[in-house]
Design an enzyme around this catalytic site. Structure first.
Site, PDB file in Angstrom:
ATOM      1  N   GLY A  34      52.555  41.216  45.683  1.00 45.15           N
ATOM      2  CA  GLY A  34      51.923  39.937  46.029  1.00 45.15           C
ATOM      3  C   GLY A  34      52.258  38.885  44.994  1.00 45.15           C
ATOM      4  N   GLY A  39      45.793  38.889  42.605  1.00 45.34           N
ATOM      5  CA  GLY A  39      44.783  39.906  42.293  1.00 45.34           C
ATOM      6  C   GLY A  39      45.338  41.316  42.168  1.00 45.34           C
ATOM      7  N   ASP A  64      53.692  43.026  34.251  1.00 45.36           N
ATOM      8  CA  ASP A  64      53.522  42.279  32.989  1.00 45.36           C
ATOM      9  C   ASP A  64      53.617  43.210  31.784  1.00 45.36           C
ATOM     10  OD1 ASP A  64      53.158  39.546  33.184  1.00 45.36           O
ATOM     11  OD2 ASP A  64      51.097  39.719  33.880  1.00 45.36           O
ATOM     12  N   ASN A  84      64.112  45.527  37.409  1.00 45.30           N
ATOM     13  CA  ASN A  84      62.716  45.745  36.988  1.00 45.30           C
ATOM     14  C   ASN A  84      62.007  46.671  37.985  1.00 45.30           C
ATOM     15  OD1 ASN A  84      60.200  45.137  35.629  1.00 45.30           O
ATOM     16  ND2 ASN A  84      59.730  43.647  37.217  1.00 45.30           N
ATOM     17  N   ILE A 107      54.993  41.841  41.226  1.00 45.24           N
ATOM     18  CA  ILE A 107      55.233  40.895  42.328  1.00 45.24           C
ATOM     19  C   ILE A 107      56.190  41.509  43.343  1.00 45.24           C
ATOM     20  CG2 ILE A 107      56.124  38.625  42.966  1.00 45.24           C
ATOM     21  CD1 ILE A 107      55.293  37.578  40.235  1.00 45.24           C
ATOM     22  N   SER A 108      57.270  42.113  42.857  1.00 42.17           N
ATOM     23  CA  SER A 108      58.309  42.708  43.722  1.00 42.17           C
ATOM     24  C   SER A 108      58.540  41.844  44.966  1.00 42.17           C
ATOM     25  CB  SER A 108      57.967  44.158  44.075  1.00 42.17           C
ATOM     26  OG  SER A 108      56.607  44.372  44.340  1.00 42.17           O
ATOM     27  N   GLY A 157      62.370  28.939  38.636  1.00 43.18           N
ATOM     28  CA  GLY A 157      62.439  30.179  39.416  1.00 43.18           C
ATOM     29  C   GLY A 157      61.117  30.914  39.434  1.00 43.18           C
TER      30      GLY A 157
HETATM   31  N1  LIG Z   1      59.573  33.036  37.018  1.00 48.62           N
HETATM   32  C1  LIG Z   1      58.509  33.822  37.188  1.00 48.62           C
HETATM   33  N2  LIG Z   1      58.155  34.241  38.430  1.00 48.62           N
HETATM   34  C2  LIG Z   1      57.093  35.049  38.586  1.00 48.62           C
HETATM   35  N3  LIG Z   1      56.302  35.490  37.566  1.00 48.62           N
HETATM   36  C3  LIG Z   1      56.626  35.110  36.316  1.00 48.62           C
HETATM   37  C4  LIG Z   1      57.730  34.268  36.081  1.00 48.62           C
HETATM   38  N4  LIG Z   1      57.800  34.056  34.731  1.00 48.62           N
HETATM   39  C5  LIG Z   1      56.793  34.728  34.164  1.00 48.62           C
HETATM   40  N5  LIG Z   1      56.077  35.371  35.114  1.00 48.62           N
HETATM   41  C6  LIG Z   1      54.951  36.279  34.785  1.00 48.62           C
HETATM   42  O1  LIG Z   1      55.480  37.593  34.952  1.00 48.62           O
HETATM   43  C7  LIG Z   1      54.681  38.358  35.820  1.00 48.62           C
HETATM   44  C8  LIG Z   1      55.517  38.983  36.953  1.00 48.62           C
HETATM   45  O2  LIG Z   1      56.230  40.086  36.504  1.00 48.62           O
HETATM   46  P1  LIG Z   1      56.692  41.194  37.533  1.00 48.62           P
HETATM   47  O3  LIG Z   1      57.400  42.205  36.742  1.00 48.62           O
HETATM   48  O4  LIG Z   1      55.518  41.605  38.334  1.00 48.62           O
HETATM   49  O5  LIG Z   1      57.703  40.370  38.480  1.00 48.62           O
HETATM   50  S1  LIG Z   1      58.829  40.908  39.456  1.00 48.62           S
HETATM   51  O6  LIG Z   1      58.261  42.025  40.242  1.00 48.62           O
HETATM   52  O7  LIG Z   1      59.988  41.340  38.674  1.00 48.62           O
HETATM   53  O8  LIG Z   1      59.184  39.753  40.321  1.00 48.62           O
HETATM   54  C9  LIG Z   1      53.695  37.438  36.457  1.00 48.62           C
HETATM   55  O9  LIG Z   1      52.488  38.146  36.307  1.00 48.62           O
HETATM   56  P2  LIG Z   1      51.346  38.213  37.450  1.00 48.62           P
HETATM   57  O10 LIG Z   1      50.707  36.856  37.382  1.00 48.62           O
HETATM   58  O11 LIG Z   1      50.452  39.300  36.960  1.00 48.62           O
HETATM   59  O12 LIG Z   1      51.966  38.511  38.777  1.00 48.62           O
HETATM   60  C10 LIG Z   1      53.738  36.160  35.646  1.00 48.62           C
HETATM   61  O13 LIG Z   1      52.653  36.113  34.771  1.00 48.62           O
HETATM   62  N1  LIG Z   2      39.238  39.821  44.841  1.00 50.30           N
HETATM   63  C1  LIG Z   2      39.199  38.763  44.052  1.00 50.30           C
HETATM   64  N2  LIG Z   2      38.392  37.726  44.339  1.00 50.30           N
HETATM   65  C2  LIG Z   2      38.347  36.638  43.551  1.00 50.30           C
HETATM   66  N3  LIG Z   2      39.089  36.472  42.426  1.00 50.30           N
HETATM   67  C3  LIG Z   2      39.920  37.462  42.096  1.00 50.30           C
HETATM   68  C4  LIG Z   2      40.019  38.639  42.887  1.00 50.30           C
HETATM   69  N4  LIG Z   2      40.934  39.446  42.309  1.00 50.30           N
HETATM   70  C5  LIG Z   2      41.375  38.801  41.220  1.00 50.30           C
HETATM   71  N5  LIG Z   2      40.754  37.614  41.077  1.00 50.30           N
HETATM   72  C6  LIG Z   2      41.002  36.621  40.012  1.00 50.30           C
HETATM   73  O1  LIG Z   2      42.284  36.073  40.261  1.00 50.30           O
HETATM   74  C7  LIG Z   2      42.999  35.892  39.050  1.00 50.30           C
HETATM   75  C8  LIG Z   2      44.320  36.629  39.134  1.00 50.30           C
HETATM   76  O2  LIG Z   2      44.080  38.029  39.195  1.00 50.30           O
HETATM   77  P1  LIG Z   2      45.157  39.060  38.674  1.00 50.30           P
HETATM   78  O3  LIG Z   2      44.617  40.405  38.978  1.00 50.30           O
HETATM   79  O4  LIG Z   2      45.532  38.753  37.269  1.00 50.30           O
HETATM   80  O5  LIG Z   2      46.383  38.721  39.644  1.00 50.30           O
HETATM   81  P2  LIG Z   2      47.901  39.163  39.565  1.00 50.30           P
HETATM   82  O6  LIG Z   2      47.972  40.464  38.813  1.00 50.30           O
HETATM   83  O7  LIG Z   2      48.328  39.295  40.990  1.00 50.30           O
HETATM   84  O8  LIG Z   2      48.617  38.039  38.865  1.00 50.30           O
HETATM   85  C9  LIG Z   2      42.083  36.391  37.938  1.00 50.30           C
HETATM   86  O9  LIG Z   2      41.451  35.298  37.338  1.00 50.30           O
HETATM   87  C10 LIG Z   2      41.099  37.294  38.646  1.00 50.30           C
HETATM   88  O10 LIG Z   2      39.835  37.308  38.010  1.00 50.30           O
END
Ligand SMILES: Nc1ncnc2c1ncn2[C@@H]1O[C@H](COP(=O)(O)OS(=O)(=O)O)[C@@H](OP(=O)(O)O)[C@H]1O
Ligand SMILES: Nc1ncnc2c1ncn2[C@@H]1O[C@H](COP(=O)(O)OP(=O)(O)O)[C@@H](O)[C@H]1O
Length: 204
Positions: A34, A39, A64, A84, A107-108, A157
Site C-alpha cells: 500500500g 497503515g 523502512d 528491495n 510499499i511494493s 519519484g
Molecule cells: N521516493 C519514495 N517513494 C516512496 N517511499 C519513500 C520514498 N523515499 C523515501 N520513502 C520512505 O521509504 C519507505 C518505503 O520503503 P519501501 O521499502 O517500503 O518501498 S518499496 O517497496 O521499495 O517501494 C516509505 O515508508 P512508509 O511510509 O512506511 O511506506 C517512506 O517513508
Molecule cells: N487504521 C488506522 N486508522 C487511522 N490511522 C491509522 C491507521 N493505521 C495507521 N494509522 C496512522 O497512519 C499513519 C501512517 O501509518 P503507518 O503504519 O506508518 O503507515 P505506512 O507503514 O503504510 O507508511 C500513522 O500516523 C498511523 O498512526
C-alpha cells in the site's frame, strides 16, 4: 546432467514440517502492500501482537527497517525497488521455511514485482494484503512529512505523487476504511487472523 554452477542443495534431517509441529503453526508470508501512510506498519505490528497473544511466532520485515541494513544500498528507482522486494521475499521465504509467520510490510508498488514474489511460495503461502486507503487520506496523515516534501519537489519519484502505485487485482485480503470512518488497526489485524485461522495456518 552436469550442474553448471556446481552447487548442490544440502538437505537437513530436520525439515519445515518438523519445525511447524514444534511451533504448532504453518510458515507463510503475509505481504502487506500500500501507499506510504496507508497503515502498513501499524497493521503489521497489531497483527504480530495479536498472533503473539495466541502463542504464534511471527517476524516483521518492514521496508523502512530493512532499508537501514540489508537493503541500505538501494534507492527508490524502479530497478532498486524491484531488488528491495526480491530480497525481502527471499528472506521471507527463509522465515516461512523456519515455520514462522512472516509479516512483510513494504510499499511494493509494482504488480509484476509482487507476482514474482508470489511465485516463490507454494500455493496459498503468499497472502497478499492490500491497504486500500485513498491517496488523499495518506497524504493528510503524512506522519513523516514526506508527501509535503514530494509535493514541494524536494523528493523525486515519491509513490503516489510522481511515481506509480499499482493496486493488486486479485489479492487475498483488502483492508479499507468503512465509508469515511477509519477502522482501528486491531480490527484490521483480526480480519487477517480470521483468514489465517480459516486456512489452517494457526495449527501444524
Ligand atoms: N521516493 C519514495 N517513494 C516512496 N517511499 C519513500 C520514498 N523515499 C523515501 N520513502 C520512505 O521509504 C519507505 C518505503 O520503503 P519501501 O521499502 O517500503 O518501498 S518499496 O517497496 O521499495 O517501494 C516509505 O515508508 P512508509 O511510509 O512506511 O511506506 C517512506 O517513508
Ligand atoms: N487504521 C488506522 N486508522 C487511522 N490511522 C491509522 C491507521 N493505521 C495507521 N494509522 C496512522 O497512519 C499513519 C501512517 O501509518 P503507518 O503504519 O506508518 O503507515 P505506512 O507503514 O503504510 O507508511 C500513522 O500516523 C498511523 O498512526
Amino acid at each position: 546432467m552436469e550442474n553448471p554452477t556446481n552447487i548442490v542443495w544440502h538437505k537437513s534431517s530436520v525439515e519445515k514440517l518438523d519445525r511447524q509441529r514444534l511451533l504448532q503453526q504453518k510458515g507463510c508470508v503475509i505481504w502487506i502492500t500500500g501507499l506510504s501512510g496507508s497503515g502498513k506498519s501499524t497493521v503489521a505490528c497489531a497483527l504480530s501482537q495479536g498472533l503473539h497473544m495466541r502463542g504464534k511466532l511471527t517476524y516483521i520485515l518492514d521496508g523502512d527497517n530493512v532499508r537501514h541494513g540489508l537493503n541500505r544500498d538501494l534507492s527508490f528507482k524502479a530497478e532498486d525497488r524491484a531488488e528491495n522486494i526480491r530480497r525481502i521475499a527471499e528472506v521471507a521465504k527463509l522465515f516461512a521455511d523456519a515455520g514462522i509467520i512472516c509479516i512483510a510490510s513494504l510499499i511494493s508498488p509494482y504488480r509484476k514485482d509482487r507476482d514474482v514474489c508470489r511465485a516463490l511460495f507454494p500455493e496459498g503461502d503468499f497472502i497478499e494484503v492490500f491497504m486500500d486507503v485513498p491517496l488523499h487520506v495518506c497524504e493528510n496523515r503524512d506522519p513523516k512529512g514526506l508527501y509535503k516534501l514530494a509535493r514541494a519537489g524536494k523528493i523525486k519519484g515519491f509513490t503516489g505523487v510522481d511515481d506509480p502505485y499499482e493496486p493488486p487485482l486479485n489479492c487475498e485480503i483488502v483492508l479499507q476504511q468503512k465509508g469515511r470512518d477509519c477502522v482501528p488497526p486491531g480490527e484490521m489485524a483480526e480480519t487477517v487472523i480470521s483468514y489465517l485461522e480459516e486456512k489452517g495456518y494457526l495449527q501444524a
